[in-house]
Scaffold this motif. Structure first.
Motif, PDB file in Angstrom:
ATOM      1  N   ALA A  81      88.724  71.086  47.330  1.00 25.05           N
ATOM      2  CA  ALA A  81      87.653  71.648  46.468  1.00 25.05           C
ATOM      3  C   ALA A  81      86.271  70.968  46.421  1.00 25.05           C
ATOM      4  O   ALA A  81      86.418  69.687  46.188  1.00 25.05           O
ATOM      5  CB  ALA A  81      88.220  71.888  45.169  1.00 25.05           C
ATOM      6  N   VAL A  82      85.119  71.609  46.551  1.00 23.03           N
ATOM      7  CA  VAL A  82      83.818  70.663  46.588  1.00 23.03           C
ATOM      8  C   VAL A  82      83.205  71.539  45.700  1.00 23.03           C
ATOM      9  O   VAL A  82      82.636  72.587  45.917  1.00 23.03           O
ATOM     10  CB  VAL A  82      83.219  70.816  48.026  1.00 23.03           C
ATOM     11  CG1 VAL A  82      82.012  69.993  47.932  1.00 23.03           C
ATOM     12  CG2 VAL A  82      84.189  70.186  48.948  1.00 23.03           C
ATOM     13  N   PRO A  83      82.865  70.662  44.508  1.00 18.83           N
ATOM     14  CA  PRO A  83      81.683  71.383  43.454  1.00 18.83           C
ATOM     15  C   PRO A  83      80.203  71.307  44.314  1.00 18.83           C
ATOM     16  O   PRO A  83      79.937  70.184  44.935  1.00 18.83           O
ATOM     17  CB  PRO A  83      81.606  70.286  42.303  1.00 18.83           C
ATOM     18  CG  PRO A  83      82.799  69.380  42.605  1.00 18.83           C
ATOM     19  CD  PRO A  83      83.246  69.448  43.933  1.00 18.83           C
ATOM     20  N   VAL A  95      76.028  75.817  48.772  1.00 19.31           N
ATOM     21  CA  VAL A  95      77.108  76.464  49.152  1.00 19.31           C
ATOM     22  C   VAL A  95      77.421  76.985  50.407  1.00 19.31           C
ATOM     23  O   VAL A  95      78.417  76.629  51.044  1.00 19.31           O
ATOM     24  CB  VAL A  95      77.268  77.767  48.025  1.00 19.31           C
ATOM     25  CG1 VAL A  95      78.424  78.904  48.558  1.00 19.31           C
ATOM     26  CG2 VAL A  95      77.623  77.365  46.543  1.00 19.31           C
ATOM     27  N   GLU A 114      84.050  79.673  44.329  1.00 21.91           N
ATOM     28  CA  GLU A 114      84.133  80.325  42.956  1.00 21.91           C
ATOM     29  C   GLU A 114      82.519  80.167  42.132  1.00 21.91           C
ATOM     30  O   GLU A 114      82.235  79.242  42.392  1.00 21.91           O
ATOM     31  CB  GLU A 114      85.251  79.532  42.385  1.00 21.91           C
ATOM     32  CG  GLU A 114      86.475  79.610  42.689  1.00 21.91           C
ATOM     33  CD  GLU A 114      87.586  78.850  41.855  1.00 21.91           C
ATOM     34  OE1 GLU A 114      87.269  77.928  41.353  1.00 21.91           O
ATOM     35  OE2 GLU A 114      88.486  78.987  42.442  1.00 21.91           O
ATOM     36  N   THR A 141      75.794  71.532  39.967  1.00 23.78           N
ATOM     37  CA  THR A 141      76.867  71.753  41.012  1.00 23.78           C
ATOM     38  C   THR A 141      78.128  72.483  40.406  1.00 23.78           C
ATOM     39  O   THR A 141      79.150  72.175  40.154  1.00 23.78           O
ATOM     40  CB  THR A 141      77.655  70.567  41.481  1.00 23.78           C
ATOM     41  OG1 THR A 141      78.049  69.671  40.308  1.00 23.78           O
ATOM     42  CG2 THR A 141      76.593  69.564  42.426  1.00 23.78           C
ATOM     43  N   ASP A 142      77.643  73.662  39.854  1.00 26.41           N
ATOM     44  CA  ASP A 142      78.494  74.780  39.088  1.00 26.41           C
ATOM     45  C   ASP A 142      79.141  75.705  39.950  1.00 26.41           C
ATOM     46  O   ASP A 142      80.093  76.623  39.417  1.00 26.41           O
ATOM     47  CB  ASP A 142      77.756  75.400  37.817  1.00 26.41           C
ATOM     48  CG  ASP A 142      76.671  76.092  38.396  1.00 26.41           C
ATOM     49  OD1 ASP A 142      76.433  76.112  39.625  1.00 26.41           O
ATOM     50  OD2 ASP A 142      75.778  76.577  37.574  1.00 26.41           O
ATOM     51  N   HIS A 143      79.197  75.714  41.333  1.00 28.16           N
ATOM     52  CA  HIS A 143      79.898  76.583  42.272  1.00 28.16           C
ATOM     53  C   HIS A 143      80.989  75.548  42.689  1.00 28.16           C
ATOM     54  O   HIS A 143      80.745  74.517  42.805  1.00 28.16           O
ATOM     55  CB  HIS A 143      79.104  77.029  43.309  1.00 28.16           C
ATOM     56  CG  HIS A 143      78.227  78.114  42.983  1.00 28.16           C
ATOM     57  ND1 HIS A 143      77.200  77.847  42.086  1.00 28.16           N
ATOM     58  CD2 HIS A 143      77.943  79.307  43.607  1.00 28.16           C
ATOM     59  CE1 HIS A 143      76.377  78.835  41.825  1.00 28.16           C
ATOM     60  NE2 HIS A 143      76.823  79.996  42.517  1.00 28.16           N
ATOM     61  N   THR A 144      81.968  76.241  42.954  1.00 24.07           N
ATOM     62  CA  THR A 144      83.310  75.380  43.887  1.00 24.07           C
ATOM     63  C   THR A 144      83.607  76.332  45.230  1.00 24.07           C
ATOM     64  O   THR A 144      83.866  77.200  45.049  1.00 24.07           O
ATOM     65  CB  THR A 144      84.557  75.321  42.866  1.00 24.07           C
ATOM     66  OG1 THR A 144      83.872  74.789  41.707  1.00 24.07           O
ATOM     67  CG2 THR A 144      85.514  74.425  43.468  1.00 24.07           C
ATOM     68  N   LYS A 160      86.262  76.296  48.112  1.00 21.67           N
ATOM     69  CA  LYS A 160      87.695  75.651  48.290  1.00 21.67           C
ATOM     70  C   LYS A 160      87.968  76.013  49.754  1.00 21.67           C
ATOM     71  O   LYS A 160      87.677  77.214  50.119  1.00 21.67           O
ATOM     72  CB  LYS A 160      88.535  76.353  47.485  1.00 21.67           C
ATOM     73  CG  LYS A 160      88.355  75.784  46.192  1.00 21.67           C
ATOM     74  CD  LYS A 160      89.211  76.430  45.012  1.00 21.67           C
ATOM     75  CE  LYS A 160      89.328  75.792  43.789  1.00 21.67           C
ATOM     76  NZ  LYS A 160      90.278  76.524  42.600  1.00 21.67           N
ATOM     77  N   ILE A 212      75.925  67.953  45.880  1.00 16.69           N
ATOM     78  CA  ILE A 212      77.379  68.395  45.972  1.00 16.69           C
ATOM     79  C   ILE A 212      78.299  67.340  45.095  1.00 16.69           C
ATOM     80  O   ILE A 212      77.688  66.147  44.987  1.00 16.69           O
ATOM     81  CB  ILE A 212      77.847  68.476  47.374  1.00 16.69           C
ATOM     82  CG1 ILE A 212      77.694  67.296  48.099  1.00 16.69           C
ATOM     83  CG2 ILE A 212      77.374  69.851  48.038  1.00 16.69           C
ATOM     84  CD1 ILE A 212      78.207  67.379  49.465  1.00 16.69           C
ATOM     85  N   SER A 254      90.056  85.078  44.055  1.00 16.54           N
ATOM     86  CA  SER A 254      88.898  84.939  44.462  1.00 16.54           C
ATOM     87  C   SER A 254      88.186  85.976  45.488  1.00 16.54           C
ATOM     88  O   SER A 254      87.098  86.113  45.765  1.00 16.54           O
ATOM     89  CB  SER A 254      88.896  83.883  45.408  1.00 16.54           C
ATOM     90  OG  SER A 254      89.333  83.921  46.686  1.00 16.54           O
TER      91      SER A 254
END
Ligand code: SAH
Length: 296
Positions: free
Chosen positions: A17-19, A25, A43, A52-55, A57, A88, A108
């Motif tokens: 998982a990478v924020p 993105v 996400e 960095t509020d998206h993730t 995966k 990121i 998702s």
């Protein structure tokens, strides 16, 4: 008491998982999709406040090579940051079992309208009466309808004349494009993939849509005859490598829909196709991905 030995068939996965900031993105997804097992999940924040509020995966089978792959992902993300394409956050890895993976994946995948099609997961009863509905269980194969390259192919399939034609889908993944072609009236559809998991997923998805699609393990070179429409949502280097095999499957004045081409790889891919006597009749670009329609 839990069983002392988990069932042998149970696959363990690593979730990476990478924020990421919204702007990063796409680039992070591209990197993870190179290493992950067929598909990534993004996400989104409920209420974006930037940062960095998206993730993003991805899931890797936890085998002997998994940790080397994670290390490659770290390197690639490092390069991304070096090119100023971040921001990121810290990459996080956790080990999960099949059941968790499926639940995470299900959460998702949401229904989506693309061109003439409405793509929904099997566990959704969402409807769009104006569209051709494709019901898909993404399972472990890529092709949920969310990736830009899949969307570009679905858009092409919304425009092309498909009634009664023969279609070959090379790299079928979840079977999404083959199923879309069948739903728009294609008469005979052959779908191939080199990944046995994809062959299984595509077969099940075709059945789930009450369609008959001939799904086989292999690639363009393993199929005989010619087709009115050949679909190939692969990646640039593979398109170059199998350009002659793809060309051989397109009937005179038939169409080849080629996608998964980064803007950077486009000249090389074009060169390979023109060398086979194919000419571009349509081009679309989104988020740095190019989709071509060529004719023989
Ligand atoms: N057609 C789907 C999936 C695309 S992902 C969609 O549009 O969403 C690409 C798929 O091609 C993967 O399932 C991968 O296993 C398969 N693939 C990769 N190289 C291939 C090759 N040389 N021949 C056939 N399939 C290939």
């Amino acid at each position: 008491m839990p069983p002392s030995n988990p069932p042998r068939s149970r696959i363990r996965w690593l979730e990476v998982a990478v924020p990421a900031h919204a702007e990063a993105v796409e680039a992070v997804s591209e990197i993870l999709s190179r290493f992950g097992h067929n598909g990534i999940a993004v996400e989104l924040p409920i209420d974006s406040r930037g940062g960095t509020d998206h993730t993003v995966k991805a899931y890797l089978v936890e085998d002997a090579e998994a940790f080397a792959k994670v290390s490659d992902v770290r390197d690639a993300l490092g390069h991304l940051q070096a090119f100023g394409l971040g921001p990121i956050g810290e990459l996080a890895v956790r080990s999960i079992d099949d059941a968790d993976w499926l639940e995470a994946w299900k959460a998702s995948v949401t229904p989506i309208r693309i061109g003439a099609f409405f793509v929904r997961p099997t566990w959704s009863d969402a409807r769009d009466d104006g569209a051709v509905t494709l019901t898909l269980d993404p399972g472990m194969a890529f092709g949920t309808g969310l990736h830009p390259t899949t969307q570009q192919c679905l858009e092409a399939l919304s425009q092309l004349r498909l009634e009664g034609v023969r279609v070959l889908d090379v790299g079928t993944g979840s079977g999404i494009l083959a199923i879309a072609a069948a739903k728009r009236g294609a008469r005979e559809i052959v779908a191939v993939d080199t990944d046995p998991l994809a062959v299984r997923a595509a077969t099940e998805n075709a059945r789930g849509n009450d369609l008959s699609v001939d799904v086989r393990a292999g690639s363009a070179a393993d199929v005989d005859g010619t087709f009115d429409v050949v679909l190939a949502n692969l990646v640039g280097p593979v398109l170059v490598q199998i350009a002659a095999d793809l060309r051989a499957r397109v009937r005179t004045s038939g169409s080849l829909v080629a996608a998964g081409i980064t803007a950077q790889a486009e000249p090389e891919v074009l060169h390979a196709f023109t060398a086979q006597g194919l000419g571009v009749i349509d081009r679309a670009e989104r988020a740095d991905w190019v989709r071509l329609i060529l004719t023989a």
